[in-house]
Scaffold this motif. Sequence first.
Motif, mmCIF file in Angstrom:
data_model
loop_
_atom_site.group_PDB
_atom_site.id
_atom_site.type_symbol
_atom_site.label_atom_id
_atom_site.label_comp_id
_atom_site.label_asym_id
_atom_site.label_seq_id
_atom_site.Cartn_x
_atom_site.Cartn_y
_atom_site.Cartn_z
ATOM 1 N N SER A 89 0.849 -1.191 0.000
ATOM 2 C CA SER A 89 0.000 0.000 0.000
ATOM 3 C C SER A 89 0.883 1.238 0.000
ATOM 4 N N LEU A 90 0.297 2.361 -0.418
ATOM 5 C CA LEU A 90 1.041 3.625 -0.341
ATOM 6 C C LEU A 90 1.063 4.083 1.120
ATOM 7 N N THR A 91 2.054 4.884 1.455
ATOM 8 C CA THR A 91 2.065 5.504 2.782
ATOM 9 C C THR A 91 1.089 6.665 2.756
ATOM 10 N N LEU A 92 0.127 6.604 3.643
ATOM 11 C CA LEU A 92 -0.933 7.615 3.596
ATOM 12 C C LEU A 92 -0.444 8.949 4.137
ATOM 13 N N ASN A 93 -1.004 10.013 3.599
ATOM 14 C CA ASN A 93 -0.720 11.327 4.189
ATOM 15 C C ASN A 93 -1.597 11.518 5.428
ATOM 16 N N THR A 98 -10.981 15.912 -6.172
ATOM 17 C CA THR A 98 -10.412 14.967 -7.130
ATOM 18 C C THR A 98 -8.911 14.868 -6.911
ATOM 19 N N GLY A 99 -8.415 13.651 -6.834
ATOM 20 C CA GLY A 99 -6.985 13.474 -6.645
ATOM 21 C C GLY A 99 -6.535 13.554 -5.199
ATOM 22 N N SER A 100 -7.490 13.620 -4.261
ATOM 23 C CA SER A 100 -7.095 13.721 -2.850
ATOM 24 C C SER A 100 -6.758 12.358 -2.263
ATOM 25 N N GLY A 101 -6.909 11.309 -3.065
ATOM 26 C CA GLY A 101 -6.509 9.987 -2.582
ATOM 27 C C GLY A 101 -7.637 9.184 -1.956
ATOM 28 N N LYS A 102 -8.866 9.420 -2.412
ATOM 29 C CA LYS A 102 -9.998 8.640 -1.908
ATOM 30 C C LYS A 102 -9.825 7.169 -2.260
ATOM 31 N N THR A 103 -9.424 6.916 -3.506
ATOM 32 C CA THR A 103 -9.317 5.528 -3.939
ATOM 33 C C THR A 103 -8.288 4.775 -3.083
ATOM 34 N N GLU A 104 -7.204 5.446 -2.731
ATOM 35 C CA GLU A 104 -6.205 4.800 -1.876
ATOM 36 C C GLU A 104 -6.822 4.459 -0.507
ATOM 37 N N VAL A 105 -7.681 5.331 -0.011
ATOM 38 C CA VAL A 105 -8.360 5.038 1.259
ATOM 39 C C VAL A 105 -9.297 3.832 1.090
ATOM 40 N N GLU A 143 -4.189 13.424 6.282
ATOM 41 C CA GLU A 143 -5.656 13.380 6.154
ATOM 42 C C GLU A 143 -6.154 11.974 5.853
ATOM 43 N N GLN A 144 -5.430 11.288 4.960
ATOM 44 C CA GLN A 144 -5.840 9.925 4.623
ATOM 45 C C GLN A 144 -5.729 9.013 5.847
ATOM 46 N N THR A 145 -4.667 9.201 6.618
ATOM 47 C CA THR A 145 -4.476 8.382 7.816
ATOM 48 C C THR A 145 -5.651 8.560 8.773
ATOM 49 N N ARG A 162 -4.673 17.594 -2.292
ATOM 50 C CA ARG A 162 -4.426 16.598 -3.309
ATOM 51 C C ARG A 162 -3.280 15.699 -2.850
ATOM 52 N N ALA A 163 -3.400 14.404 -3.154
ATOM 53 C CA ALA A 163 -2.439 13.447 -2.603
ATOM 54 C C ALA A 163 -1.217 13.251 -3.492
ATOM 55 N N GLY A 164 -1.452 13.107 -4.766
ATOM 56 C CA GLY A 164 -0.341 12.753 -5.652
ATOM 57 C C GLY A 164 0.331 13.979 -6.215
ATOM 58 N N GLU A 165 0.512 13.948 -7.494
ATOM 59 C CA GLU A 165 1.268 14.976 -8.188
ATOM 60 C C GLU A 165 0.397 16.171 -8.572
ATOM 61 N N THR A 222 -7.563 -2.086 -13.141
ATOM 62 C CA THR A 222 -6.154 -2.438 -12.987
ATOM 63 C C THR A 222 -5.669 -2.045 -11.604
ATOM 64 N N ARG A 223 -6.163 -0.918 -11.131
ATOM 65 C CA ARG A 223 -5.705 -0.445 -9.833
ATOM 66 C C ARG A 223 -6.062 -1.426 -8.710
ATOM 67 N N PHE A 224 -7.262 -1.976 -8.790
ATOM 68 C CA PHE A 224 -7.677 -2.968 -7.792
ATOM 69 C C PHE A 224 -6.919 -4.281 -7.999
HETATM 70 P P1 ADP Z 1 -9.173 10.252 -5.814
HETATM 71 O O1 ADP Z 1 -9.765 8.868 -5.808
HETATM 72 O O2 ADP Z 1 -9.546 11.062 -4.612
HETATM 73 O O3 ADP Z 1 -9.394 11.016 -7.093
HETATM 74 P P2 ADP Z 1 -6.684 8.834 -5.981
HETATM 75 O O4 ADP Z 1 -6.740 7.831 -4.886
HETATM 76 O O5 ADP Z 1 -6.929 8.365 -7.353
HETATM 77 O O6 ADP Z 1 -7.617 10.083 -5.668
HETATM 78 O O7 ADP Z 1 -5.271 9.552 -5.895
HETATM 79 C C1 ADP Z 1 -4.815 10.477 -6.850
HETATM 80 C C2 ADP Z 1 -3.362 10.193 -7.167
HETATM 81 O O8 ADP Z 1 -2.578 10.339 -6.002
HETATM 82 C C3 ADP Z 1 -3.127 8.785 -7.639
HETATM 83 O O9 ADP Z 1 -2.160 8.811 -8.646
HETATM 84 C C4 ADP Z 1 -2.602 8.056 -6.421
HETATM 85 O O10 ADP Z 1 -1.756 6.983 -6.760
HETATM 86 C C5 ADP Z 1 -1.866 9.158 -5.707
HETATM 87 N N1 ADP Z 1 -1.893 8.956 -4.253
HETATM 88 C C6 ADP Z 1 -2.967 8.739 -3.485
HETATM 89 N N2 ADP Z 1 -2.623 8.619 -2.189
HETATM 90 C C7 ADP Z 1 -1.277 8.767 -2.143
HETATM 91 C C8 ADP Z 1 -0.302 8.744 -1.090
HETATM 92 N N3 ADP Z 1 -0.675 8.566 0.171
HETATM 93 N N4 ADP Z 1 0.979 8.918 -1.425
HETATM 94 C C9 ADP Z 1 1.357 9.119 -2.704
HETATM 95 N N5 ADP Z 1 0.498 9.154 -3.750
HETATM 96 C C10 ADP Z 1 -0.802 8.984 -3.472
#
Ligand code: ADP
Length: 744
Positions: free
Chosen positions: A206-210, A236-243, A212-214, A390-393, A273-275
Amino acid sequence: MQQPATAARILEIAVPTPLRRTFDYLPGPHAPANGWHAGMRVKISFGHRDAVGIVVATKSESVLPAGKLKAIKDVIDQAPLPADWLALCRFTARYYQHSLGDTLFQALPVLLRQGRALEARTRERWSLTAKGHATTADALGRAYKQAELLEMLRLHRHGMVSSAITAQGFTRAQLDALSAKGLIEGAVEQAIAPAREHSDILAEPSLTLNREQTDALATLHTGLGTFFPTLLHGVTGSGKTEVYLQLIDAVLRRQQQALVLIPEIGLTPQTLTRFERRFSVPIVTLHSGMNDAERLDAWEAARAGRARIIIGTRSAIFTPMAAPGVIIVDEEHDDSFKQQDGLRYHARDLALFRAQTHDIPVVLGSATPSLTTLNHARQGRYHHIHLRQRAGESAQAALELLDVRARPLEGGLCPQALEAISAQLEQKRQVLIFINRRGYAPTLSCHQCGWLAECPRCDARLTLHRHPPQLICHHCDYHTRLPDACPSCASADLRPLGSGTERTEDALVSAFPETPVIRVDRDSTRRKDALSQTFEKIHKGEPCLLVGTQMLAKGHHFPHITLVVVVNADGGLYSADFRALETSAQLLTQVAGRAGRAEHPGRVLIQTHHPDDQNLLCLVQEGYDTLADNLLEERRQAQLPPFRHMVLLRGESAHLDLLTTVLETVSQELRAWLGEHARPVDCLGPVPAPMERRQGRYHMHLMLMSAHRAPLHDAAAWLANTLEHRPEARRFKWSLDVDPVGLD
Ligand code: ADP
Ligand code: ZN
Ligand code: ZN
């Protein structure tokens, strides 16, 4: 013969008909080994045909005399269909005022509707024996194909299934030959095999959560094993899917299953693919590309618990689960979760019901939550978790309004927008032009007399298309060729009015001849794989111009896009539909969310004729959340949903008089009934639908509203009953829509 203890005298059976009733049958000589239970399928003769029916109750008396009852023809299931599924269907039928029989059959895979047994298909998996491992390919002499097959299987540690082997060009005879030599062996397994014992849940870390995600995940962990409804509210891009992924991980470790619902347009190979990359457990996806047998496999594997993660669009909510652990609804605001015909259910709302009956968490994720969900969260009925960074780039793009009043427009674009596009292209970047109309122009008009091309069957204009040139009604699909002259004044000066995707595309091609222009709309992506091919091109990052409709606004992130131009934001501002502003604010925010990265945050230019509009200004200056709160306040004052609940009766007929008369009568009777029974329900109408005439038929609405569910429900049930038993109501089509998402 001795009867089992649960022997039934009469079976109450649901059949796939729109009639809101069940039918009584006798069991005849049939007696399942463990007695009769609700949820068993049987064969019956129904009317003049054979049908599959589902037992919904057993009873000792019928309103019909026993002599009038027919016996069933056969038993299909020795064990009932899954209890969680049956309970969900019963609730759905009741809540949406729909026939139980029709609900049950819509919620079943096609093959089960037809009477196929509920069991896993099997397949053979081939692998090397000890002898096979010890044997080299040379030993097979001139049997080259067999030698090749042996080598291929040697490379697959977990063996290969027959279909994968034949797909590589090998034959059954070659398998049999190697098997006869004792070099390989086949083992029978279920179509969706269970996870290997002791195998890991995760296939990648898993990715290391930031921060807010933690916090979000920690809160969600506390809800495991209980009904814990949560709004995961993150840009969008805040890392919901990672949660979601990490929450699912926890659920899997509890030996439970996860159900993930995704909007139609979001179910892309990228998402899957992500799952699949993350987990090594069996995942099933339910999507439109599957055949009936695959659907049955997935359903069965979910019911049996072998499928640990189930991902699908709206109808996946009806997938039974052996050990449900969590339901996730991604992009919960998306209207594709609501079925718009027949059984008009909302998968998000059913997800809440289901989570409650299973006592499990339900996570509703969105960057732009629906006002309904937001209201629940604001009132404390749902947990409300924010992800603000936003979580990623990526980085959030800023919104700006462009006043286009009295500006010359090229393919819908004003000079300022064209300049901004040109500046980005000089930097070798990508630009997205969002326009919510496909076709060349919204209509064709006569410059002499003002004639407009109208659909002869609808209260709507015909859309001008260029490839091939024709006029098309987007409501009823009426096609006609372009007139040579104005049908009204015979002038030849016919001109396109306004812009659609095709015209904007043309304008961009001539303004930027060096740059590829890619159009994405329903017309350009009819071919099945066209869309994913297009996206691949865009992800390469070379400079290009993307012109498209909603299809571009959802689900995909385009990191190379640094400018988004919204051609026209005005459609939703002054609509008759009370939800129009909500949906257009969501759409604009979602479009804006497609663009930008940390290094190039990006701009979003919104063209409008109403630059002073309060709501538009609020969206641009303060963002969706503030606008949503304002809109909620407006809804509260107007006592519109979600502050009152709504049921819409839609009536449709080729004869306006008949339709009006029946609906007038019924609404008067309903008002009398409401008064007599002291039900606090408002009944409005009948009124013409926003588009009264469609496909040559007239549409009228009757609207019921109440602050309380129970009386509203009673009123809707009264309406359904009354109409079902009114002979004159048979002469027009009607339907009930509980919690409608639109008034069209
Ligand atoms: P959302 O579902 O909120 O749109 P995603 O989960 O798709 O957001 O995350 C957006 C991008 O940020 C993705 O490329 C994801 O891999 C990256 N990302 C999410 N969480 C982290 C994290 N904790 N550390 C690094 N990258 C992350
Ligand atoms: Zn004319
Ligand atoms: Zn039409």
